[in-house]
Motif scaffolding. Structure first.
Motif, PDB file in Angstrom:
ATOM      1  N   ALA A  72      52.582  44.997  54.212  1.00  0.00           N
ATOM      2  CA  ALA A  72      52.172  43.813  53.454  1.00  0.00           C
ATOM      3  C   ALA A  72      50.699  43.504  53.688  1.00  0.00           C
ATOM      4  O   ALA A  72      49.947  43.216  52.748  1.00  0.00           O
ATOM      5  N   ILE A  73      50.266  43.569  54.949  1.00  0.00           N
ATOM      6  CA  ILE A  73      48.851  43.329  55.265  1.00  0.00           C
ATOM      7  C   ILE A  73      47.981  44.391  54.617  1.00  0.00           C
ATOM      8  O   ILE A  73      46.930  44.085  54.020  1.00  0.00           O
ATOM      9  N   LEU A  74      48.426  45.670  54.705  1.00  0.00           N
ATOM     10  CA  LEU A  74      47.663  46.761  54.093  1.00  0.00           C
ATOM     11  C   LEU A  74      47.580  46.595  52.581  1.00  0.00           C
ATOM     12  O   LEU A  74      46.521  46.844  51.980  1.00  0.00           O
ATOM     13  N   LEU A  75      48.669  46.158  51.963  1.00  0.00           N
ATOM     14  CA  LEU A  75      48.656  45.924  50.522  1.00  0.00           C
ATOM     15  C   LEU A  75      47.647  44.846  50.154  1.00  0.00           C
ATOM     16  O   LEU A  75      46.931  44.963  49.153  1.00  0.00           O
ATOM     17  N   GLY A  76      47.561  43.801  50.976  1.00  0.00           N
ATOM     18  CA  GLY A  76      46.576  42.756  50.728  1.00  0.00           C
ATOM     19  C   GLY A  76      45.153  43.274  50.807  1.00  0.00           C
ATOM     20  O   GLY A  76      44.301  42.923  49.983  1.00  0.00           O
ATOM     21  N   PHE A 109      42.886  42.348  37.482  1.00  0.00           N
ATOM     22  CA  PHE A 109      42.661  41.216  38.388  1.00  0.00           C
ATOM     23  C   PHE A 109      43.922  40.367  38.532  1.00  0.00           C
ATOM     24  O   PHE A 109      44.139  39.737  39.565  1.00  0.00           O
ATOM     25  N   HIS A 110      44.746  40.341  37.480  1.00  0.00           N
ATOM     26  CA  HIS A 110      45.994  39.590  37.554  1.00  0.00           C
ATOM     27  C   HIS A 110      46.914  40.143  38.633  1.00  0.00           C
ATOM     28  O   HIS A 110      47.716  39.405  39.205  1.00  0.00           O
ATOM     29  N   LEU A 111      46.813  41.451  38.926  1.00  0.00           N
ATOM     30  CA  LEU A 111      47.671  42.064  39.944  1.00  0.00           C
ATOM     31  C   LEU A 111      47.326  41.603  41.350  1.00  0.00           C
ATOM     32  O   LEU A 111      48.124  41.774  42.271  1.00  0.00           O
ATOM     33  N   VAL A 112      46.127  41.061  41.546  1.00  0.00           N
ATOM     34  CA  VAL A 112      45.764  40.535  42.863  1.00  0.00           C
ATOM     35  C   VAL A 112      45.902  39.013  42.891  1.00  0.00           C
ATOM     36  O   VAL A 112      45.485  38.363  43.834  1.00  0.00           O
ATOM     37  N   GLY A 113      46.468  38.455  41.817  1.00  0.00           N
ATOM     38  CA  GLY A 113      46.769  37.031  41.784  1.00  0.00           C
ATOM     39  C   GLY A 113      45.672  36.149  41.224  1.00  0.00           C
ATOM     40  O   GLY A 113      45.780  34.922  41.277  1.00  0.00           O
ATOM     41  N   ALA A 114      44.617  36.749  40.680  1.00  0.00           N
ATOM     42  CA  ALA A 114      43.468  35.973  40.213  1.00  0.00           C
ATOM     43  C   ALA A 114      43.319  36.073  38.698  1.00  0.00           C
ATOM     44  O   ALA A 114      43.750  37.049  38.079  1.00  0.00           O
ATOM     45  N   ASN A 115      42.679  35.076  38.112  1.00  0.00           N
ATOM     46  CA  ASN A 115      42.494  35.028  36.667  1.00  0.00           C
ATOM     47  C   ASN A 115      41.081  35.503  36.311  1.00  0.00           C
ATOM     48  O   ASN A 115      40.093  34.879  36.717  1.00  0.00           O
ATOM     49  N   PRO A 116      40.937  36.595  35.548  1.00  0.00           N
ATOM     50  CA  PRO A 116      39.597  37.133  35.249  1.00  0.00           C
ATOM     51  C   PRO A 116      38.744  36.201  34.400  1.00  0.00           C
ATOM     52  O   PRO A 116      37.519  36.179  34.542  1.00  0.00           O
ATOM     53  N   TYR A 117      39.365  35.427  33.537  1.00  0.00           N
ATOM     54  CA  TYR A 117      38.614  34.494  32.688  1.00  0.00           C
ATOM     55  C   TYR A 117      37.974  33.399  33.527  1.00  0.00           C
ATOM     56  O   TYR A 117      36.786  33.084  33.376  1.00  0.00           O
ATOM     57  N   VAL A 118      38.762  32.810  34.433  1.00  0.00           N
ATOM     58  CA  VAL A 118      38.227  31.759  35.309  1.00  0.00           C
ATOM     59  C   VAL A 118      37.147  32.339  36.223  1.00  0.00           C
ATOM     60  O   VAL A 118      36.111  31.719  36.459  1.00  0.00           O
ATOM     61  N   VAL A 178      45.722  31.792  44.522  1.00  0.00           N
ATOM     62  CA  VAL A 178      46.900  32.154  43.737  1.00  0.00           C
ATOM     63  C   VAL A 178      47.642  30.921  43.225  1.00  0.00           C
ATOM     64  O   VAL A 178      48.102  30.894  42.073  1.00  0.00           O
ATOM     65  N   PHE A 179      47.741  29.880  44.044  1.00  0.00           N
ATOM     66  CA  PHE A 179      48.565  28.728  43.699  1.00  0.00           C
ATOM     67  C   PHE A 179      47.768  27.511  43.224  1.00  0.00           C
ATOM     68  O   PHE A 179      48.347  26.609  42.607  1.00  0.00           O
ATOM     69  N   ARG A 180      46.475  27.465  43.524  1.00  0.00           N
ATOM     70  CA  ARG A 180      45.740  26.232  43.246  1.00  0.00           C
ATOM     71  C   ARG A 180      44.397  26.426  42.544  1.00  0.00           C
ATOM     72  O   ARG A 180      44.121  25.784  41.535  1.00  0.00           O
ATOM     73  N   ALA A 211      52.786  33.569  36.243  1.00  0.00           N
ATOM     74  CA  ALA A 211      54.236  33.685  36.357  1.00  0.00           C
ATOM     75  C   ALA A 211      54.638  35.134  36.629  1.00  0.00           C
ATOM     76  O   ALA A 211      55.539  35.398  37.438  1.00  0.00           O
ATOM     77  N   LEU A 212      53.966  36.079  35.966  1.00  0.00           N
ATOM     78  CA  LEU A 212      54.248  37.490  36.198  1.00  0.00           C
ATOM     79  C   LEU A 212      53.940  37.874  37.636  1.00  0.00           C
ATOM     80  O   LEU A 212      54.718  38.604  38.270  1.00  0.00           O
ATOM     81  N   TYR A 213      52.836  37.370  38.169  1.00  0.00           N
ATOM     82  CA  TYR A 213      52.477  37.661  39.553  1.00  0.00           C
ATOM     83  C   TYR A 213      53.517  37.102  40.513  1.00  0.00           C
ATOM     84  O   TYR A 213      53.950  37.791  41.447  1.00  0.00           O
ATOM     85  N   TYR A 214      53.941  35.856  40.293  1.00  0.00           N
ATOM     86  CA  TYR A 214      54.956  35.253  41.166  1.00  0.00           C
ATOM     87  C   TYR A 214      56.262  36.060  41.109  1.00  0.00           C
ATOM     88  O   TYR A 214      56.947  36.210  42.128  1.00  0.00           O
ATOM     89  N   PHE A 215      56.586  36.564  39.919  1.00  0.00           N
ATOM     90  CA  PHE A 215      57.807  37.358  39.779  1.00  0.00           C
ATOM     91  C   PHE A 215      57.695  38.667  40.563  1.00  0.00           C
ATOM     92  O   PHE A 215      58.613  39.033  41.311  1.00  0.00           O
TER      93      PHE A 215
END
Length: 373
Positions: A72-76, A109-118, A178-180, A211-215
């Motif tokens: 999990a740490i390595l994946l991060g 970028f969505h796969l790492v939990g972030a929004n590319p537009y923002v 990711v959450f805020r 939502a896809l990332y959380y799933f």
């Protein structure tokens, strides 16, 4: 309403004009593209492959809890490398000469939990324009009220210990992202002095891909893995500690070290220096001669070159750094650099300590931190 900050128009024969001329000539003489080369594509493929290999190993391997925690740490960490090496270039438009390719790669970028537009708004538009300007550059607002990095911020008693607690917070910053953070930046009225007005499709993208990332990273592991839900949650937190500390350190070592300044505009919003000179004052490199650092960090150890030439792919930064260094010398402009990662880390630590001290906080960049006249 915040006053819009303005940089003075550069003179005809200024530093940046000469630098661009020299860099453009260099690319022309070598007859190469400013975009990604074969090495860049291979590196991107490597990190994406590692991402899926580790993700599926976590989900389906049935490994023991210690192994899963390490994975999990390595994946991060790999997620951070994907952000550095693929998404960062793609969102800047420097990965490919094709806008469609850059747009497609930025979606990773969505796969790492972030929004590319923002990210494009907060980083490309605001941070790259108003680097290290308090009240404008929200990228330097690491943890408002907890971490103090310039004299414009209020000093609190607990910040005398910030050099110790800052690093764990960098890990938690990824969870906040990711959450805020993306939601907050998207819905606040302004980022810096820039008013937020979004196309309708971006509202859908924000909620759908979150939502896809959380799933993928919470719900699916709970469904498929033969471990308790609380263990999945711990694994998710470990992932983001690895991702957050990796990303946080790289960005802080480029802008929040003793070499960098935090200049302020005057009362009318005018800066003293032209934009390129401002970038030279507010940005610092580290591990410039390390091919290993450049490979894994997507050239973000060479932030000077990146801030001056964000449309050039990072695989070219080590080469053009010699041109930037010499041109800066010709114009008597400082080239801020820490030779190693450790020296940059120590400088960041000292700066945090100084800015948290009740007596000595004004000593860091004391000239740069007062309003310019």
């Amino acid at each position: 309403m915040k006053t819009k900050t303005k940089f003075p128009s550069p003179k005809a024969e200024n530093f940046y004009a000469e630098l661009r001329k020299r860099v453009n000539l260099d690319f022309a003489e070598r007859a190469i593209s400013i975009h990604a080369n074969r090495q860049m594509w291979l590196k991107g493929t490597l990190f994406i492959s590692l991402f899926f290999a580790i993700y599926f190993a976590v989900i389906f391997s049935g490994a023991n809890l210690l192994t899963l925690a390490l994975l999990a740490i390595l994946l991060g960490i790999v997620c951070a490398f994907i952000g550095f090496n693929i998404c960062h270039d793609a969102i800047h438009g420097s990965f490919s000469s094709s806008k469609k390719v850059n747009s497609a790669l930025s979606m990773i970028f969505h796969l790492v939990g972030a929004n590319p537009y923002v990210w494009n708004i907060t980083h490309n538009i605001v941070h790259h324009t108003y680097t290290n300007i308090s009240g404008h550059d929200e990228d330097i607002d690491i943890a408002p009220g907890l971490i103090r990095i310039c004299n414009e911020e209020a000093l609190h008693p607990h910040q005398r210990f910030q050099q110790w607690y800052a690093f764990p917070l960098y890990g938690l910053a990824s969870l906040s992202w990711v959450f805020r953070k993306d939601y907050k930046k998207f819905f606040q009225k302004r980022i810096g002095a820039r008013e937020n007005i979004h196309p309708g499709i971006e509202y859908f993208n924000l909620f759908f891909f979150k939502a896809l990332y959380y799933f993928l990273f919470i719900a699916l592991p709970i469904i498929l893995m033969d471990i308790a839900r609380w263990q999945v949650v711990i694994g998710f937190i470990l992932l983001h500690l690895g991702q957050g500390i990796t990303m946080g350190l790289v960005f802080q070592l480029a802008h929040v070290v003793e070499l960098t300044a935090f200049p302020l505009p005057d009362a009318t919003g005018n800066m003293e220096e032209a934009w390129a000179e401002h970038q030279m004052r507010t940005t610092a490199n580290f591990s410039t001669n390390s091919s290993v650092a450049s490979f894994f960090l997507g050239g973000l150890n060479m932030q000077i070159e990146h801030h001056l030439f964000p449309k050039i792919s990072h695989v070219h930064y080590r080469h053009i750094s010699q041109i930037v260094r010499q041109t800066a010398k010709d114009y008597n402009i400082a080239y801020n650099e820490n030779q190693t990662f450790m020296s940059a880390l120590q400088s960041h630590f000292r700066m945090l300590k100084t800015m948290g001290a009740p007596v000595n906080s004004s000593m860091v960049n004391k000239i740069a931190l007062v309003p310019l006249k």
